[in-house]
Motif scaffolding. Structure first.
Motif, PDB file in Angstrom:
ATOM      1  N   GLN A  40      -1.905  -0.742  -3.943  1.00 27.26           N
ATOM      2  CA  GLN A  40      -2.369   0.547  -4.444  1.00 27.26           C
ATOM      3  C   GLN A  40      -1.997   0.711  -5.910  1.00 27.26           C
ATOM      4  OE1 GLN A  40      -0.941   3.802  -2.082  1.00 27.26           O
ATOM      5  NE2 GLN A  40      -2.471   5.226  -2.851  1.00 27.26           N
ATOM      6  N   ALA A  41      -0.773   0.324  -6.267  1.00 29.72           N
ATOM      7  CA  ALA A  41      -0.343   0.417  -7.662  1.00 29.72           C
ATOM      8  C   ALA A  41      -1.206  -0.483  -8.546  1.00 29.72           C
ATOM      9  CB  ALA A  41       1.129   0.040  -7.795  1.00 29.72           C
ATOM     10  N   GLN A  42      -1.517  -1.663  -8.038  1.00 29.77           N
ATOM     11  CA  GLN A  42      -2.365  -2.583  -8.803  1.00 29.77           C
ATOM     12  C   GLN A  42      -3.763  -1.994  -8.986  1.00 29.77           C
ATOM     13  OE1 GLN A  42      -2.792  -6.428  -6.974  1.00 29.77           O
ATOM     14  NE2 GLN A  42      -3.422  -7.394  -8.882  1.00 29.77           N
ATOM     15  N   SER A  43      -4.272  -1.364  -7.945  1.00 29.75           N
ATOM     16  CA  SER A  43      -5.590  -0.732  -8.028  1.00 29.75           C
ATOM     17  C   SER A  43      -5.579   0.381  -9.067  1.00 29.75           C
ATOM     18  CB  SER A  43      -5.985  -0.176  -6.662  1.00 29.75           C
ATOM     19  OG  SER A  43      -7.147   0.600  -6.768  1.00 29.75           O
ATOM     20  N   TYR A  44      -4.538   1.220  -9.024  1.00 26.57           N
ATOM     21  CA  TYR A  44      -4.418   2.290 -10.011  1.00 26.57           C
ATOM     22  C   TYR A  44      -4.292   1.721 -11.418  1.00 26.57           C
ATOM     23  CZ  TYR A  44      -3.953   6.149  -6.691  1.00 26.57           C
ATOM     24  OH  TYR A  44      -4.186   7.090  -5.735  1.00 26.57           O
ATOM     25  N   CYS A  73      -8.041  12.137 -20.854  1.00 27.16           N
ATOM     26  CA  CYS A  73      -6.615  12.156 -21.206  1.00 27.16           C
ATOM     27  C   CYS A  73      -5.775  12.636 -20.029  1.00 27.16           C
ATOM     28  CB  CYS A  73      -6.357  13.032 -22.427  1.00 27.16           C
ATOM     29  SG  CYS A  73      -6.882  12.262 -23.958  1.00 27.16           S
ATOM     30  N   GLU A  74      -6.168  13.741 -19.431  1.00 27.47           N
ATOM     31  CA  GLU A  74      -5.405  14.259 -18.297  1.00 27.47           C
ATOM     32  C   GLU A  74      -5.463  13.292 -17.130  1.00 27.47           C
ATOM     33  OE1 GLU A  74      -6.518  18.161 -17.102  1.00 27.47           O
ATOM     34  OE2 GLU A  74      -5.897  19.072 -18.977  1.00 27.47           O
ATOM     35  N   ILE A  75      -6.631  12.723 -16.908  1.00 27.82           N
ATOM     36  CA  ILE A  75      -6.786  11.774 -15.813  1.00 27.82           C
ATOM     37  C   ILE A  75      -5.896  10.565 -16.061  1.00 27.82           C
ATOM     38  CG2 ILE A  75      -8.414  10.206 -14.686  1.00 27.82           C
ATOM     39  CD1 ILE A  75     -10.594  12.332 -15.297  1.00 27.82           C
ATOM     40  N   SER A  76      -5.899  10.084 -17.277  1.00 27.72           N
ATOM     41  CA  SER A  76      -5.101   8.929 -17.632  1.00 27.72           C
ATOM     42  C   SER A  76      -3.613   9.223 -17.449  1.00 27.72           C
ATOM     43  CB  SER A  76      -5.397   8.554 -19.078  1.00 27.72           C
ATOM     44  OG  SER A  76      -4.928   7.284 -19.362  1.00 27.72           O
ATOM     45  N   GLU A  77      -3.159  10.378 -17.903  1.00 31.20           N
ATOM     46  CA  GLU A  77      -1.753  10.752 -17.740  1.00 31.20           C
ATOM     47  C   GLU A  77      -1.401  10.890 -16.268  1.00 31.20           C
ATOM     48  OE1 GLU A  77      -1.119  14.274 -20.063  1.00 31.20           O
ATOM     49  OE2 GLU A  77      -1.561  13.245 -21.940  1.00 31.20           O
ATOM     50  N   ARG A  78      -2.310  11.493 -15.498  1.00 29.01           N
ATOM     51  CA  ARG A  78      -2.070  11.659 -14.059  1.00 29.01           C
ATOM     52  C   ARG A  78      -1.999  10.289 -13.391  1.00 29.01           C
ATOM     53  NH1 ARG A  78      -6.849  13.907 -11.649  1.00 29.01           N
ATOM     54  NH2 ARG A  78      -7.310  11.768 -11.111  1.00 29.01           N
ATOM     55  N   ASP A  79      -2.901   9.392 -13.763  1.00 35.45           N
ATOM     56  CA  ASP A  79      -2.894   8.048 -13.197  1.00 35.45           C
ATOM     57  C   ASP A  79      -1.597   7.319 -13.539  1.00 35.45           C
ATOM     58  OD1 ASP A  79      -5.365   8.479 -12.112  1.00 35.45           O
ATOM     59  OD2 ASP A  79      -6.464   7.287 -13.598  1.00 35.45           O
ATOM     60  N   PHE A  81       1.249   8.682 -14.139  1.00 33.09           N
ATOM     61  CA  PHE A  81       2.299   9.322 -13.350  1.00 33.09           C
ATOM     62  C   PHE A  81       2.277   8.787 -11.916  1.00 33.09           C
ATOM     63  CE2 PHE A  81       3.595  12.831 -10.510  1.00 33.09           C
ATOM     64  CZ  PHE A  81       4.921  12.945 -10.911  1.00 33.09           C
ATOM     65  N   ILE A  82       1.092   8.671 -11.346  1.00 29.40           N
ATOM     66  CA  ILE A  82       0.960   8.149  -9.979  1.00 29.40           C
ATOM     67  C   ILE A  82       1.449   6.714  -9.918  1.00 29.40           C
ATOM     68  CG2 ILE A  82      -0.717   7.464  -8.214  1.00 29.40           C
ATOM     69  CD1 ILE A  82      -2.343   9.981  -9.002  1.00 29.40           C
ATOM     70  N   ILE A  83       1.095   5.915 -10.906  1.00 27.44           N
ATOM     71  CA  ILE A  83       1.529   4.524 -10.942  1.00 27.44           C
ATOM     72  C   ILE A  83       3.047   4.441 -11.010  1.00 27.44           C
ATOM     73  CG2 ILE A  83       1.563   2.442 -12.389  1.00 27.44           C
ATOM     74  CD1 ILE A  83      -1.412   3.066 -13.005  1.00 27.44           C
ATOM     75  N   GLU A  84       3.647   5.279 -11.843  1.00 25.40           N
ATOM     76  CA  GLU A  84       5.110   5.272 -11.944  1.00 25.40           C
ATOM     77  C   GLU A  84       5.756   5.669 -10.617  1.00 25.40           C
ATOM     78  OE1 GLU A  84       6.978   3.996 -14.354  1.00 25.40           O
ATOM     79  OE2 GLU A  84       5.045   3.433 -15.206  1.00 25.40           O
ATOM     80  N   LYS A  85       5.171   6.674  -9.952  1.00 22.50           N
ATOM     81  CA  LYS A  85       5.703   7.086  -8.644  1.00 22.50           C
ATOM     82  C   LYS A  85       5.568   5.951  -7.634  1.00 22.50           C
ATOM     83  CE  LYS A  85       5.352  11.131  -6.896  1.00 22.50           C
ATOM     84  NZ  LYS A  85       4.865  12.387  -6.315  1.00 22.50           N
ATOM     85  N   LEU A  86       4.434   5.265  -7.660  1.00 26.35           N
ATOM     86  CA  LEU A  86       4.227   4.146  -6.736  1.00 26.35           C
ATOM     87  C   LEU A  86       5.206   3.007  -7.032  1.00 26.35           C
ATOM     88  CD1 LEU A  86       0.341   4.024  -6.517  1.00 26.35           C
ATOM     89  CD2 LEU A  86       1.919   4.560  -4.664  1.00 26.35           C
ATOM     90  N   LYS A  87       5.398   2.723  -8.307  1.00 25.40           N
ATOM     91  CA  LYS A  87       6.358   1.675  -8.669  1.00 25.40           C
ATOM     92  C   LYS A  87       7.755   2.032  -8.186  1.00 25.40           C
ATOM     93  CE  LYS A  87       3.997  -0.221 -12.716  1.00 25.40           C
ATOM     94  NZ  LYS A  87       4.012  -0.357 -14.179  1.00 25.40           N
ATOM     95  N   SER A  88       8.110   3.302  -8.344  1.00 23.25           N
ATOM     96  CA  SER A  88       9.413   3.775  -7.881  1.00 23.25           C
ATOM     97  C   SER A  88       9.532   3.621  -6.365  1.00 23.25           C
ATOM     98  CB  SER A  88       9.600   5.234  -8.286  1.00 23.25           C
ATOM     99  OG  SER A  88      10.776   5.755  -7.763  1.00 23.25           O
ATOM    100  N   ALA A  89       8.481   3.999  -5.651  1.00 22.36           N
ATOM    101  CA  ALA A  89       8.492   3.874  -4.188  1.00 22.36           C
ATOM    102  C   ALA A  89       8.602   2.408  -3.769  1.00 22.36           C
ATOM    103  CB  ALA A  89       7.240   4.506  -3.590  1.00 22.36           C
ATOM    104  N   VAL A  90       7.892   1.532  -4.470  1.00 26.32           N
ATOM    105  CA  VAL A  90       7.958   0.108  -4.164  1.00 26.32           C
ATOM    106  C   VAL A  90       9.374  -0.410  -4.400  1.00 26.32           C
ATOM    107  CG1 VAL A  90       7.182  -2.175  -4.949  1.00 26.32           C
ATOM    108  CG2 VAL A  90       5.513  -0.369  -4.551  1.00 26.32           C
TER     109      VAL A  90
END
Length: 119
Positions: A40-44, A73-79, A81-90
């Motif tokens: 999922q992180a790779q997809s994001y 810009c907002e989408i990119s920042e949100r993405d 943020f999601i990637i960072e959260k996923l990396k943290s979860a991993v």
């Protein structure tokens, strides 16, 4: 006394084996979840890279264009943020998996020790 000790060790062995099976199951589940989150992180990351490339392409064509609040810009920042959260979860899952593997190894060693004592 020896028979009592032997029965105690047999009970302990069964408990350790049950716990070991449980740890193996948890380890498998964590590995699967870790793989899912990595995919999922790779997809994001792929999506984010595509959006960044699109932004770079459009900014080279129109140098004065500044991102509106409603655009990428907002989408990119949100993405991001999601990637960072996923990396943290991993990372957390990987740590948990490592702890389970360590505990699994310790239990295996104790089980072997008890088996030697029984012999």
């Amino acid at each position: 006394e020896f028979r009592a000790k032997s029965r105690e060790w047999d009970k302990q062995e069964i408990l350790y084996q049950t716990h070991l099976i449980s740890l193996d199951d948890q380890s498998k589940l964590l590995s699967e979840k870790c793989n899912q989150l990595q995919k999922q992180a790779q997809s994001y990351q792929t999506q984010l890279n595509g959006k960044k490339q699109c932004l770079e392409d459009s900014s080279s064509e129109i140098p004065l264009l500044i991102c509106d609040p409603d655009t990428n810009c907002e989408i990119s920042e949100r993405d991001e943020f999601i990637i960072e959260k996923l990396k943290s979860a991993v990372s957390e899952i990987a740590l948990s998996r490592n702890k389970l593997q360590d505990e699994n190894q310790k239990l295996l060693q104790e089980l072997k020790m008890y088996q030697r004592q029984c012999q």
